[in-house]
Design a protein around this motif. Structure first.
Motif, PDB file in Angstrom:
ATOM      1  N   ALA A 144       0.813  -1.218   0.000  1.00 28.84           N
ATOM      2  CA  ALA A 144       0.000   0.000   0.000  1.00 28.84           C
ATOM      3  C   ALA A 144       0.846   1.267   0.000  1.00 28.84           C
ATOM      4  N   ILE A 145       2.099   1.178   0.432  1.00 30.40           N
ATOM      5  CA  ILE A 145       2.914   2.392   0.520  1.00 30.40           C
ATOM      6  C   ILE A 145       4.228   2.315  -0.260  1.00 30.40           C
ATOM      7  N   MET A 146       4.564   1.150  -0.799  1.00 34.04           N
ATOM      8  CA  MET A 146       5.838   0.994  -1.510  1.00 34.04           C
ATOM      9  C   MET A 146       5.827   1.796  -2.807  1.00 34.04           C
ATOM     10  N   THR A 147       7.004   2.062  -3.319  1.00 33.69           N
ATOM     11  CA  THR A 147       7.154   2.646  -4.640  1.00 33.69           C
ATOM     12  C   THR A 147       7.241   1.481  -5.615  1.00 33.69           C
ATOM     13  N   ALA A 148       6.239   1.358  -6.477  1.00 38.26           N
ATOM     14  CA  ALA A 148       6.172   0.218  -7.391  1.00 38.26           C
ATOM     15  C   ALA A 148       6.980   0.453  -8.666  1.00 38.26           C
ATOM     16  N   ASP A 149       7.129   1.700  -9.049  1.00 34.05           N
ATOM     17  CA  ASP A 149       7.875   2.040 -10.263  1.00 34.05           C
ATOM     18  C   ASP A 149       9.346   2.204  -9.885  1.00 34.05           C
ATOM     19  N   VAL A 150      10.031   1.076  -9.757  1.00 32.57           N
ATOM     20  CA  VAL A 150      11.403   1.076  -9.263  1.00 32.57           C
ATOM     21  C   VAL A 150      12.386   1.384 -10.385  1.00 32.57           C
ATOM     22  N   ILE A 151      13.256   2.321 -10.116  1.00 29.19           N
ATOM     23  CA  ILE A 151      14.310   2.659 -11.062  1.00 29.19           C
ATOM     24  C   ILE A 151      15.509   1.778 -10.721  1.00 29.19           C
ATOM     25  N   THR A 152      15.996   1.053 -11.701  1.00 31.87           N
ATOM     26  CA  THR A 152      17.097   0.119 -11.475  1.00 31.87           C
ATOM     27  C   THR A 152      18.280   0.464 -12.379  1.00 31.87           C
ATOM     28  N   VAL A 153      19.421  -0.122 -12.047  1.00 30.72           N
ATOM     29  CA  VAL A 153      20.614   0.001 -12.870  1.00 30.72           C
ATOM     30  C   VAL A 153      21.173  -1.397 -13.096  1.00 30.72           C
ATOM     31  N   THR A 154      22.190  -1.478 -13.942  1.00 30.24           N
ATOM     32  CA  THR A 154      22.852  -2.749 -14.209  1.00 30.24           C
ATOM     33  C   THR A 154      24.283  -2.689 -13.668  1.00 30.24           C
ATOM     34  N   PRO A 155      24.931  -3.832 -13.546  1.00 31.08           N
ATOM     35  CA  PRO A 155      26.325  -3.829 -13.093  1.00 31.08           C
ATOM     36  C   PRO A 155      27.260  -3.041 -14.012  1.00 31.08           C
ATOM     37  N   THR A 192      27.841   3.147 -14.909  1.00 28.80           N
ATOM     38  CA  THR A 192      28.936   3.822 -14.211  1.00 28.80           C
ATOM     39  C   THR A 192      28.415   4.547 -12.969  1.00 28.80           C
ATOM     40  N   VAL A 193      29.339   4.831 -12.075  1.00 28.19           N
ATOM     41  CA  VAL A 193      29.002   5.620 -10.890  1.00 28.19           C
ATOM     42  C   VAL A 193      28.461   6.980 -11.330  1.00 28.19           C
ATOM     43  N   GLU A 194      29.076   7.553 -12.349  1.00 30.79           N
ATOM     44  CA  GLU A 194      28.627   8.853 -12.854  1.00 30.79           C
ATOM     45  C   GLU A 194      27.165   8.798 -13.303  1.00 30.79           C
ATOM     46  N   ARG A 195      26.801   7.765 -14.040  1.00 28.42           N
ATOM     47  CA  ARG A 195      25.409   7.607 -14.504  1.00 28.42           C
ATOM     48  C   ARG A 195      24.461   7.447 -13.319  1.00 28.42           C
ATOM     49  N   CYS A 196      24.864   6.667 -12.338  1.00 27.05           N
ATOM     50  CA  CYS A 196      24.032   6.467 -11.145  1.00 27.05           C
ATOM     51  C   CYS A 196      23.840   7.775 -10.375  1.00 27.05           C
ATOM     52  N   ARG A 234      15.737  12.243  -7.483  1.00 24.58           N
ATOM     53  CA  ARG A 234      15.656  12.508  -6.034  1.00 24.58           C
ATOM     54  C   ARG A 234      15.361  11.240  -5.243  1.00 24.58           C
ATOM     55  N   ILE A 235      16.183  10.232  -5.537  1.00 28.90           N
ATOM     56  CA  ILE A 235      16.078   8.963  -4.832  1.00 28.90           C
ATOM     57  C   ILE A 235      17.433   8.642  -4.208  1.00 28.90           C
ATOM     58  N   ARG A 236      17.449   7.680  -3.306  1.00 24.14           N
ATOM     59  CA  ARG A 236      18.683   7.378  -2.589  1.00 24.14           C
ATOM     60  C   ARG A 236      19.172   5.944  -2.765  1.00 24.14           C
ATOM     61  N   HIS A 237      18.366   5.093  -3.370  1.00 27.00           N
ATOM     62  CA  HIS A 237      18.722   3.676  -3.510  1.00 27.00           C
ATOM     63  C   HIS A 237      18.395   3.184  -4.910  1.00 27.00           C
ATOM     64  N   LEU A 238      19.341   2.433  -5.482  1.00 19.45           N
ATOM     65  CA  LEU A 238      19.165   1.875  -6.814  1.00 19.45           C
ATOM     66  C   LEU A 238      19.389   0.364  -6.772  1.00 19.45           C
ATOM     67  N   PRO A 239      18.325  -0.412  -6.944  1.00 21.53           N
ATOM     68  CA  PRO A 239      18.521  -1.853  -7.084  1.00 21.53           C
ATOM     69  C   PRO A 239      19.318  -2.137  -8.364  1.00 21.53           C
ATOM     70  N   VAL A 240      20.173  -3.139  -8.295  1.00 19.63           N
ATOM     71  CA  VAL A 240      21.004  -3.517  -9.430  1.00 19.63           C
ATOM     72  C   VAL A 240      20.455  -4.829  -9.991  1.00 19.63           C
ATOM     73  N   MET A 241      20.102  -4.801 -11.275  1.00 18.97           N
ATOM     74  CA  MET A 241      19.489  -5.957 -11.925  1.00 18.97           C
ATOM     75  C   MET A 241      20.424  -6.509 -12.997  1.00 18.97           C
ATOM     76  N   GLU A 242      20.476  -7.847 -13.047  1.00 19.21           N
ATOM     77  CA  GLU A 242      21.242  -8.517 -14.090  1.00 19.21           C
ATOM     78  C   GLU A 242      20.462  -9.747 -14.529  1.00 19.21           C
TER      79      GLU A 242
END
Length: 144
Positions: free
Chosen positions: A74-85, A88-92, A100-108
């Motif tokens: 009911a309160i989670m953010t469902a539209d998760v922005i992810t990155v890949t391995p 780059t750090v610069e892109r992240c 304006r987010i603080r956490h990026l799940p990494v998907m492979e």
């Protein structure tokens, strides 16, 4: 510039997650116990959302909901922005700044392999800048 893969190699491999039907209080307890600011929301191995302290403050505390009776979904953010391995750090840094987010799940290959936080990214940028500064100082000292 370093890649996300390099950041993940330097961190513990722990991935903390909770199910979407769990009560929010369980997610908050998990975050407190692990000293993390967000937890992944997963159905089995599938990422379905992310829950942050900000979500909790805005969608439970400010709306007067019960942490014990409100499900994570009911309160989670469902539209998760992810990155890949390979990102780059610069892109992240660009993503977390713009979104304006603080956490990026990494998907492979469709599965979560880690999470990078803004703290991980800032630390990497500072370390890289220090290496560059040291190299420049050695160059200048050698050229003098």
């Amino acid at each position: 510039m370093r890649t996300v893969k390099q950041l993940l190699e330097a961190k513990p491999a722990d991935i903390f997650a909770i199910g979407p039907d769990a009560p929010v209080i369980e997610a908050i307890r998990l975050m407190a116990e692990k000293s993390i600011g967000a937890t992944l929301v997963m159905e089995g191995a599938r990422l379905v959302g992310i829950l942050s302290e900000r979500d909790y403050a805005r969608k439970v505390v400010l709306q007067g909901r019960s942490s014990a009776d409100t499900p994570v979904r009911a309160i989670m953010t469902a539209d998760v922005i992810t990155v890949t391995p390979n990102d780059t750090v610069e892109r992240c840094m660009q993503i977390v700044t713009e979104r304006r987010i603080r956490h990026l799940p990494v998907m492979e290959q469709g599965r979560v392999v880690g999470v990078v936080s803004i703290g991980d990214l800032v630390k990497a940028v500072i370390e890289d800048q220090q290496v560059e500064l040291d190299q420049l100082q050695r160059y200048i000292a050698g050229a003098a």
